[in-house]
Design a protein around this motif. Structure first.
Motif, PDB file in Angstrom:
ATOM      1  N   LEU A  42      14.611  31.512  80.994  1.00  0.00           N
ATOM      2  CA  LEU A  42      14.542  30.494  81.812  1.00  0.00           C
ATOM      3  C   LEU A  42      13.941  31.082  83.248  1.00  0.00           C
ATOM      4  CD1 LEU A  42      15.479  27.596  81.825  1.00  0.00           C
ATOM      5  CD2 LEU A  42      17.675  28.323  82.774  1.00  0.00           C
ATOM      6  N   THR A  43      12.798  30.543  83.597  1.00  0.00           N
ATOM      7  CA  THR A  43      12.194  30.622  84.883  1.00  0.00           C
ATOM      8  C   THR A  43      12.965  30.220  86.060  1.00  0.00           C
ATOM      9  OG1 THR A  43      10.717  28.767  84.970  1.00  0.00           O
ATOM     10  CG2 THR A  43       9.843  30.509  83.584  1.00  0.00           C
ATOM     11  N   ASP A  44      12.511  30.749  87.131  1.00  0.00           N
ATOM     12  CA  ASP A  44      13.098  30.194  88.500  1.00  0.00           C
ATOM     13  C   ASP A  44      13.044  28.900  88.790  1.00  0.00           C
ATOM     14  OD1 ASP A  44      14.093  33.070  88.955  1.00  0.00           O
ATOM     15  OD2 ASP A  44      12.465  33.543  90.182  1.00  0.00           O
ATOM     16  N   ASP A  45      11.723  28.292  88.158  1.00  0.00           N
ATOM     17  CA  ASP A  45      11.589  26.896  88.287  1.00  0.00           C
ATOM     18  C   ASP A  45      12.163  26.159  87.322  1.00  0.00           C
ATOM     19  OD1 ASP A  45       9.620  27.878  86.840  1.00  0.00           O
ATOM     20  OD2 ASP A  45       8.065  26.831  87.825  1.00  0.00           O
ATOM     21  N   TYR A  46      13.022  26.684  86.254  1.00  0.00           N
ATOM     22  CA  TYR A  46      13.852  25.965  85.365  1.00  0.00           C
ATOM     23  C   TYR A  46      13.026  25.326  84.265  1.00  0.00           C
ATOM     24  CZ  TYR A  46      17.619  22.954  83.384  1.00  0.00           C
ATOM     25  OH  TYR A  46      18.729  22.455  82.619  1.00  0.00           O
ATOM     26  N   LYS A  47      11.991  26.398  83.780  1.00  0.00           N
ATOM     27  CA  LYS A  47      11.198  26.289  82.766  1.00  0.00           C
ATOM     28  C   LYS A  47      11.481  27.186  81.633  1.00  0.00           C
ATOM     29  CE  LYS A  47       7.304  23.816  85.024  1.00  0.00           C
ATOM     30  NZ  LYS A  47       8.077  22.719  85.535  1.00  0.00           N
ATOM     31  N   ILE A  48      10.974  26.905  80.305  1.00  0.00           N
ATOM     32  CA  ILE A  48      11.225  28.084  79.171  1.00  0.00           C
ATOM     33  C   ILE A  48      10.024  28.700  79.486  1.00  0.00           C
ATOM     34  CG2 ILE A  48      11.926  28.485  77.013  1.00  0.00           C
ATOM     35  CD1 ILE A  48      14.002  26.278  77.286  1.00  0.00           C
ATOM     36  N   ASP A  49       9.963  30.061  79.170  1.00  0.00           N
ATOM     37  CA  ASP A  49       8.901  30.910  78.865  1.00  0.00           C
ATOM     38  C   ASP A  49       9.089  32.194  78.043  1.00  0.00           C
ATOM     39  OD1 ASP A  49       6.202  31.860  79.053  1.00  0.00           O
ATOM     40  OD2 ASP A  49       6.176  32.021  81.135  1.00  0.00           O
ATOM     41  N   SER A  50       7.938  32.676  77.421  1.00  0.00           N
ATOM     42  CA  SER A  50       8.219  33.912  76.530  1.00  0.00           C
ATOM     43  C   SER A  50       8.755  34.971  77.379  1.00  0.00           C
ATOM     44  CB  SER A  50       7.020  34.127  75.752  1.00  0.00           C
ATOM     45  OG  SER A  50       6.795  33.033  74.700  1.00  0.00           O
ATOM     46  N   ILE A  51       9.587  35.839  77.035  1.00  0.00           N
ATOM     47  CA  ILE A  51       9.909  37.179  77.668  1.00  0.00           C
ATOM     48  C   ILE A  51       8.703  38.145  77.331  1.00  0.00           C
ATOM     49  CG2 ILE A  51      11.363  39.431  77.563  1.00  0.00           C
ATOM     50  CD1 ILE A  51      13.608  37.578  76.467  1.00  0.00           C
ATOM     51  N   ARG A  52       8.359  38.646  78.740  1.00  0.00           N
ATOM     52  CA  ARG A  52       6.989  39.488  78.707  1.00  0.00           C
ATOM     53  C   ARG A  52       7.418  40.659  79.611  1.00  0.00           C
ATOM     54  NH1 ARG A  52       5.002  34.584  79.495  1.00  0.00           N
ATOM     55  NH2 ARG A  52       3.239  33.956  77.994  1.00  0.00           N
ATOM     56  N   ASN A  53       8.228  40.877  80.465  1.00  0.00           N
ATOM     57  CA  ASN A  53       8.569  41.879  81.344  1.00  0.00           C
ATOM     58  C   ASN A  53      10.111  42.173  81.664  1.00  0.00           C
ATOM     59  OD1 ASN A  53       6.128  42.413  82.093  1.00  0.00           O
ATOM     60  ND2 ASN A  53       6.135  40.296  83.172  1.00  0.00           N
ATOM     61  N   GLY A  54      11.004  42.064  80.352  1.00  0.00           N
ATOM     62  CA  GLY A  54      12.254  42.231  80.252  1.00  0.00           C
ATOM     63  C   GLY A  54      13.310  41.224  80.877  1.00  0.00           C
ATOM     64  N   GLU A  55      12.580  39.892  80.984  1.00  0.00           N
ATOM     65  CA  GLU A  55      13.720  38.981  81.832  1.00  0.00           C
ATOM     66  C   GLU A  55      14.833  38.643  81.059  1.00  0.00           C
ATOM     67  OE1 GLU A  55       9.224  38.279  82.594  1.00  0.00           O
ATOM     68  OE2 GLU A  55      10.304  38.800  80.794  1.00  0.00           O
ATOM     69  N   THR A  56      15.936  38.152  81.400  1.00  0.00           N
ATOM     70  CA  THR A  56      17.067  37.995  80.835  1.00  0.00           C
ATOM     71  C   THR A  56      16.830  36.871  79.668  1.00  0.00           C
ATOM     72  OG1 THR A  56      18.345  38.442  82.704  1.00  0.00           O
ATOM     73  CG2 THR A  56      19.542  37.254  80.915  1.00  0.00           C
ATOM     74  N   PRO A  57      17.143  37.241  78.399  1.00  0.00           N
ATOM     75  CA  PRO A  57      16.911  36.011  77.226  1.00  0.00           C
ATOM     76  C   PRO A  57      17.990  34.946  77.343  1.00  0.00           C
ATOM     77  CG  PRO A  57      17.682  38.124  76.354  1.00  0.00           C
ATOM     78  CD  PRO A  57      17.606  38.525  77.993  1.00  0.00           C
ATOM     79  N   LEU A  58      17.567  33.678  76.963  1.00  0.00           N
ATOM     80  CA  LEU A  58      18.326  32.689  77.093  1.00  0.00           C
ATOM     81  C   LEU A  58      19.441  32.859  76.126  1.00  0.00           C
ATOM     82  CD1 LEU A  58      15.739  29.789  76.491  1.00  0.00           C
ATOM     83  CD2 LEU A  58      17.566  29.887  78.224  1.00  0.00           C
ATOM     84  N   PHE A  59      19.546  33.693  75.270  1.00  0.00           N
ATOM     85  CA  PHE A  59      20.779  33.875  74.106  1.00  0.00           C
ATOM     86  C   PHE A  59      21.740  34.241  74.859  1.00  0.00           C
ATOM     87  CE2 PHE A  59      23.161  35.999  70.870  1.00  0.00           C
ATOM     88  CZ  PHE A  59      23.128  34.959  70.139  1.00  0.00           C
ATOM     89  N   SER A  60      21.564  35.264  76.086  1.00  0.00           N
ATOM     90  CA  SER A  60      22.813  35.509  76.970  1.00  0.00           C
ATOM     91  C   SER A  60      23.273  34.553  77.782  1.00  0.00           C
ATOM     92  CB  SER A  60      22.443  36.855  77.739  1.00  0.00           C
ATOM     93  OG  SER A  60      21.336  36.510  78.528  1.00  0.00           O
ATOM     94  N   LEU A  61      22.735  33.407  78.060  1.00  0.00           N
ATOM     95  CA  LEU A  61      23.156  32.547  78.930  1.00  0.00           C
ATOM     96  C   LEU A  61      23.678  31.300  78.123  1.00  0.00           C
ATOM     97  CD1 LEU A  61      19.698  32.337  81.026  1.00  0.00           C
ATOM     98  CD2 LEU A  61      21.871  33.710  81.488  1.00  0.00           C
TER      99      LEU A  61
END
Length: 186
Positions: A42-61
């Motif tokens: 989940l991006t800072d502007d509340y959109k969904i995007d593919s993980i590219r740089n180790g972002e926190t996966p939605l699965f953990s949220l």
């Protein structure tokens, strides 16, 4: 003899046709949803995007609800962005909602977002099961009556509901939604 032949031909079962197996489809859908939730964030502007740089996966949220619908076990995944205030609607309530719907390949298939915030009224028992089970996770907000005597709600709950096809449009699909497609709504 002719009638017997006609009966045999009309009763011929075509074994080559694949029969839809909703139990197997529920397992496939869950694998697709888990893969999506583990590979997107989940991006800072509340959109969904593919993980590219180790972002926190939605699965953990997300939270998960295990439920049985039509005697089939499903997992409904949901993310609470804002808890909101007030009560949670029940599966028998009417709701006023802003929404956008997407397939897992990020194709938007429906929305009612426009300026100024047009919300739609729905009676939950008339909606797909994913909404009937998911919407009650979010609080209703506070009713506000405007000067023109119309009303709306403030401080409502908001989030994202991720649902398997068996709780959405199933094997038939709908308009821009393919058959057996897990989907999500903001």
């Amino acid at each position: 003899l002719f009638l017997f032949g006609l009966v045999v031909i009309s009763c011929n079962n075509d074994d080559d046709e694949e029969k839809h197996d909703p139990v197997a489809q529920a397992l496939i859908d869950d694998e697709l949803l888990v893969d999506f939730l583990q590979s997107h964030y989940l991006t800072d502007d509340y959109k969904i995007d593919s993980i590219r740089n180790g972002e926190t996966p939605l699965f953990s949220l997300v939270d998960t609800e295990n439920l049985v619908y039509n005697e089939i076990n499903y997992k409904l995944y949901y993310y609470i962005h804002k808890q909101g205030v007030g009560i949670n609607p029940t599966m028998n309530d009417s709701i006023q909602i802003l929404y956008q719907g997407f397939t897992l390949d990020s194709v938007k298939f429906d929305q009612n977002l426009s300026f100024p915030s047009y919300k739609s009224w729905f009676h939950l028992p008339n909606l797909i099961p994913g909404w009937r089970y998911g919407i009650p996770k979010y609080k209703s907000g506070t009713k506000v009556i405007y000067p023109d005597e119309s009303f709306g709600y403030e401080n409502t709950g908001s989030g994202i509901i991720f649902m398997p096809s068996g709780l959405a449009y199933g094997e038939n699909g709908s308009a821009n939604i393919p058959s057996n497609a897990p989907i999500y709504f903001f």
